[in-house]
Design an enzyme around this catalytic site. Structure first.
Site, PDB file in Angstrom:
ATOM      1  N   LYS A 177       0.854  -1.191   0.000  1.00 50.57           N
ATOM      2  CA  LYS A 177       0.000   0.000   0.000  1.00 50.57           C
ATOM      3  C   LYS A 177       0.889   1.240   0.000  1.00 50.57           C
ATOM      4  O   LYS A 177       1.665   1.459   0.921  1.00 50.57           O
ATOM      5  CB  LYS A 177      -0.930   0.007   1.218  1.00 50.57           C
ATOM      6  CG  LYS A 177      -1.927   1.145   1.197  1.00 50.57           C
ATOM      7  CD  LYS A 177      -2.817   1.126   2.424  1.00 50.57           C
ATOM      8  CE  LYS A 177      -3.912   2.179   2.304  1.00 50.57           C
ATOM      9  NZ  LYS A 177      -3.383   3.534   2.003  1.00 50.57           N
ATOM     10  N   TRP A 178       0.747   2.057  -1.030  1.00 56.13           N
ATOM     11  CA  TRP A 178       1.616   3.217  -1.210  1.00 56.13           C
ATOM     12  C   TRP A 178       0.968   4.490  -0.673  1.00 56.13           C
ATOM     13  O   TRP A 178      -0.260   4.633  -0.677  1.00 56.13           O
ATOM     14  CB  TRP A 178       1.958   3.396  -2.687  1.00 56.13           C
ATOM     15  CG  TRP A 178       2.819   2.285  -3.192  1.00 56.13           C
ATOM     16  CD1 TRP A 178       2.395   1.063  -3.654  1.00 56.13           C
ATOM     17  CD2 TRP A 178       4.239   2.260  -3.235  1.00 56.13           C
ATOM     18  NE1 TRP A 178       3.474   0.295  -3.983  1.00 56.13           N
ATOM     19  CE2 TRP A 178       4.623   0.991  -3.743  1.00 56.13           C
ATOM     20  CE3 TRP A 178       5.232   3.182  -2.908  1.00 56.13           C
ATOM     21  CZ2 TRP A 178       5.952   0.636  -3.932  1.00 56.13           C
ATOM     22  CZ3 TRP A 178       6.560   2.830  -3.094  1.00 56.13           C
ATOM     23  CH2 TRP A 178       6.905   1.574  -3.595  1.00 56.13           C
TER      24      TRP A 178
END
Length: 333
Positions: free
Chosen positions: A34-35
């Protein structure tokens, strides 16, 4: 969801995730990094490329470099992914935010100075096929094929994915937050893509840190939330985090220990916003900056400050303000 014949039409509500506290472990799961960027849908079309925000806004004017890449892909597709600016090996959220506010020549200049990347993690359409009804494992395979077939390079990037929960758990290490990975998203290998549905699960990396209570909202004797600060090298107290509402137990413990500050407090005339990116001004009461608390936070950290509300956990009576790390030390301090 818009559709013109077999062609998806923006805006489309992306599929989203609900927050969980423990990484699920079961057969048939996939884990993605998850960025810390902007969630976007990218319509790759030579005649009408389009970049849509999670809420349906057109982000294209601020990111002409991404629109060009979408127009030049060589095939028509609609991608789901994360928009980021990466500099010196880490996500620069402030630069991303600044770029989103520019248009025209200023946007082109910002694109040259701070190039963006599109990190793809899902595929909604490929040519005239709506791939959303396919299971995730097939959509991921098609996505990987596009990257291989087109030999995609910057600004394109493929989101890391694994089916190994132990490997995915590494993304929950706060050290990954320093480069812009703030946790994981968990998807079922057999899941179709359902726009607007919270059908995935997400976990954010979290870490504890210490800061000085500089102000509160609500009564000083029974505070609702805390404004937390750290001193910089010159001895100036700078705000680093705003807490979520504190627990009743902590509220009762804090009240007797907090002292209203006089007019010489450095935050007396400072205006704080109620949240990152909002314009609402927070009503606060300054207190003598002598009490240290420990808080828990995710790794969304930028320019010395945690962007999301933190959870105040306990009073650190054994620590003095000078024992707290100096600004701008962050999640890994």
């Amino acid at each position: 969801m818009g559709e013109n014949g077999r062609r998806l039409v923006p805006p489309i509500s992306p599929m989203t995730a609900r927050t969980v506290d423990v990484p699920p472990r079961a057969p048939g799961l996939a884990y993605e990094a998850k960025w810390d960027g902007y969630r976007v849908l990218l319509f790759a079309r030579p005649d009408a490329p389009h970049l849509q925000s999670r809420r349906g806004n057109d982000l294209g004017p601020g990111f002409p470099d991404i629109l060009r890449a979408a127009a030049e892909l060589g095939e028509e597709a609609v991608f789901d992914g994360e928009l980021v600016v990466i500099e010196e090996g880490a996500v620069n959220f402030a630069a991303l935010q600044s770029r989103a506010q520019r248009t025209g020549r200023r946007a082109e200049a910002a694109a040259a100075a701070h190039p963006a990347h599109f990190i793809a993690f899902d595929l909604l359409q490929l040519d005239d096929e709506l791939t959303m009804t396919r299971p995730y494992r097939e959509r991921r395979a098609l996505l990987e094929e596009i990257f291989t077939r087109r030999d995609l390079q910057s600004p394109w990037a493929l989101c890391p994915m694994t089916t190994d929960p132990d490997r995915a758990s590494e993304w929950l290490d706060p050290a990954w937050g320093a480069v812009g990975v703030e946790g994981m998203v968990v998807k079922g290998l057999g899941q179709p893509y359902r726009p607007g549905e919270r059908g995935w699960r997400k976990l954010r990396a979290r870490a504890t840190a210490d800061a000085v209570v500089g102000a509160v909202t609500g009564p000083v004797t029974s505070p609702d939330a805390l404004l937390l600060g750290r001193y910089d090298a010159e001895g100036e107290l700078l705000m680093v985090a705003q807490s979520a509402p504190v627990t009743n137990v902590l509220r009762r413990e804090l009240g007797p220990l907090l002292t209203p500050a006089g007019p010489d407090h450095p935050w007396t005339d400072v205006q704080f916003r109620s949240g990152w990116g909002t314009r609402d001004i927070l009503a606060h009461r300054c207190v003598v900056p002598e009490l240290v608390v420990e808080f828990e936070a995710d790794v969304a950290f930028d320019a010395g400050r945690w962007r999301h509300p933190v959870q105040a956990r306990r009073i650190r009576a054994e620590l003095a303000p000078e024992d707290v790390p100096h600004f701008p030390a962050g999640p890994a301090d």
